[in-house]
Design a protein around this motif. Sequence first.
Motif, PDB file in Angstrom:
ATOM      1  N   LYS A  64      61.915 -45.059  16.681  1.00  0.00           N
ATOM      2  CA  LYS A  64      62.174 -43.647  17.010  1.00  0.00           C
ATOM      3  C   LYS A  64      63.319 -43.533  18.012  1.00  0.00           C
ATOM      4  CE  LYS A  64      58.025 -41.278  15.753  1.00  0.00           C
ATOM      5  NZ  LYS A  64      57.247 -42.386  15.181  1.00  0.00           N
ATOM      6  N   GLU A  65      64.386 -44.174  17.657  1.00  0.00           N
ATOM      7  CA  GLU A  65      65.554 -44.141  18.529  1.00  0.00           C
ATOM      8  C   GLU A  65      66.729 -43.532  17.789  1.00  0.00           C
ATOM      9  OE1 GLU A  65      65.191 -47.761  21.721  1.00  0.00           O
ATOM     10  OE2 GLU A  65      66.507 -47.973  19.997  1.00  0.00           O
ATOM     11  N   VAL A  66      67.575 -42.899  18.553  1.00  0.00           N
ATOM     12  CA  VAL A  66      68.803 -42.375  17.975  1.00  0.00           C
ATOM     13  C   VAL A  66      69.972 -43.092  18.638  1.00  0.00           C
ATOM     14  CG1 VAL A  66      68.922 -40.446  19.614  1.00  0.00           C
ATOM     15  CG2 VAL A  66      70.141 -40.289  17.445  1.00  0.00           C
ATOM     16  N   CYS A  67      70.947 -43.388  17.834  1.00  0.00           N
ATOM     17  CA  CYS A  67      72.141 -44.026  18.354  1.00  0.00           C
ATOM     18  C   CYS A  67      73.269 -43.007  18.310  1.00  0.00           C
ATOM     19  CB  CYS A  67      72.483 -45.247  17.517  1.00  0.00           C
ATOM     20  SG  CYS A  67      73.980 -46.040  18.064  1.00  0.00           S
ATOM     21  N   LEU A  68      73.753 -42.656  19.459  1.00  0.00           N
ATOM     22  CA  LEU A  68      74.838 -41.677  19.530  1.00  0.00           C
ATOM     23  C   LEU A  68      76.150 -42.398  19.777  1.00  0.00           C
ATOM     24  CD1 LEU A  68      73.081 -39.043  21.802  1.00  0.00           C
ATOM     25  CD2 LEU A  68      73.303 -38.993  19.321  1.00  0.00           C
ATOM     26  N   ILE A  79      69.030 -43.902  22.431  1.00  0.00           N
ATOM     27  CA  ILE A  79      68.071 -43.105  23.199  1.00  0.00           C
ATOM     28  C   ILE A  79      66.758 -43.040  22.448  1.00  0.00           C
ATOM     29  CG2 ILE A  79      67.561 -40.838  24.182  1.00  0.00           C
ATOM     30  CD1 ILE A  79      70.681 -40.394  24.068  1.00  0.00           C
ATOM     31  N   GLN A  80      65.684 -43.312  23.150  1.00  0.00           N
ATOM     32  CA  GLN A  80      64.373 -43.217  22.526  1.00  0.00           C
ATOM     33  C   GLN A  80      63.885 -41.773  22.588  1.00  0.00           C
ATOM     34  OE1 GLN A  80      61.558 -46.084  23.929  1.00  0.00           O
ATOM     35  NE2 GLN A  80      60.829 -46.306  21.829  1.00  0.00           N
ATOM     36  N   LEU A  81      63.357 -41.309  21.472  1.00  0.00           N
ATOM     37  CA  LEU A  81      62.936 -39.907  21.389  1.00  0.00           C
ATOM     38  C   LEU A  81      61.432 -39.801  21.176  1.00  0.00           C
ATOM     39  CD1 LEU A  81      65.666 -38.815  18.833  1.00  0.00           C
ATOM     40  CD2 LEU A  81      65.737 -38.432  21.288  1.00  0.00           C
ATOM     41  N   ASP A  82      60.897 -38.652  21.537  1.00  0.00           N
ATOM     42  CA  ASP A  82      59.497 -38.415  21.198  1.00  0.00           C
ATOM     43  C   ASP A  82      59.419 -37.971  19.726  1.00  0.00           C
ATOM     44  OD1 ASP A  82      59.868 -35.622  20.980  1.00  0.00           O
ATOM     45  OD2 ASP A  82      59.680 -35.419  23.139  1.00  0.00           O
ATOM     46  N   ASP A  83      58.223 -37.905  19.184  1.00  0.00           N
ATOM     47  CA  ASP A  83      58.044 -37.681  17.745  1.00  0.00           C
ATOM     48  C   ASP A  83      58.745 -36.424  17.257  1.00  0.00           C
ATOM     49  OD1 ASP A  83      56.571 -39.877  18.032  1.00  0.00           O
ATOM     50  OD2 ASP A  83      54.664 -39.026  17.351  1.00  0.00           O
ATOM     51  N   LYS A  84      58.531 -35.373  17.997  1.00  0.00           N
ATOM     52  CA  LYS A  84      59.052 -34.085  17.545  1.00  0.00           C
ATOM     53  C   LYS A  84      60.579 -34.049  17.574  1.00  0.00           C
ATOM     54  CE  LYS A  84      57.786 -29.279  17.850  1.00  0.00           C
ATOM     55  NZ  LYS A  84      57.523 -28.166  18.725  1.00  0.00           N
ATOM     56  N   THR A  85      61.128 -34.556  18.655  1.00  0.00           N
ATOM     57  CA  THR A  85      62.583 -34.583  18.772  1.00  0.00           C
ATOM     58  C   THR A  85      63.178 -35.476  17.700  1.00  0.00           C
ATOM     59  OG1 THR A  85      62.185 -34.441  21.140  1.00  0.00           O
ATOM     60  CG2 THR A  85      64.441 -34.816  20.447  1.00  0.00           C
TER      61      THR A  85
END
Length: 100
Positions: A64-68, A79-85
């Motif tokens: 559950k990570e996004v790479c910007l 960045i690690q995100l919570d489920d909803k995000t």
Amino acid sequence: MFKIILELIIFILSFVGTITLIFEFIKEYEDIKSKFLDWRDRECKIKCLCNHSYSINYLWYRDKEVCLKCPKCNKVKRIQLDDKTFETFCEVWKEECKNR
Ligand SMILES: [Zn+2]
């Protein structure tokens, strides 16, 4: 006569006092405002990122990570995100893939 002068002095003093108070208040407000803007610009932002706009590079479904990634200076941030995000990012990511 003396009483009138005294009242006039009291009036002037309270007038000056009020003006000073208002200026003090405006100064305080500006202070708080600039402090807030400073905080928003520097501290609340994710550390080590540049000021350019970022695009989504990858999404890690497992973590559950996004790479910007910054297209301008190629900085990459995970960045690690919570489920909803994360779900929201997935939606955006899918849309972006469609439009490519
Ligand atoms: Zn950049």
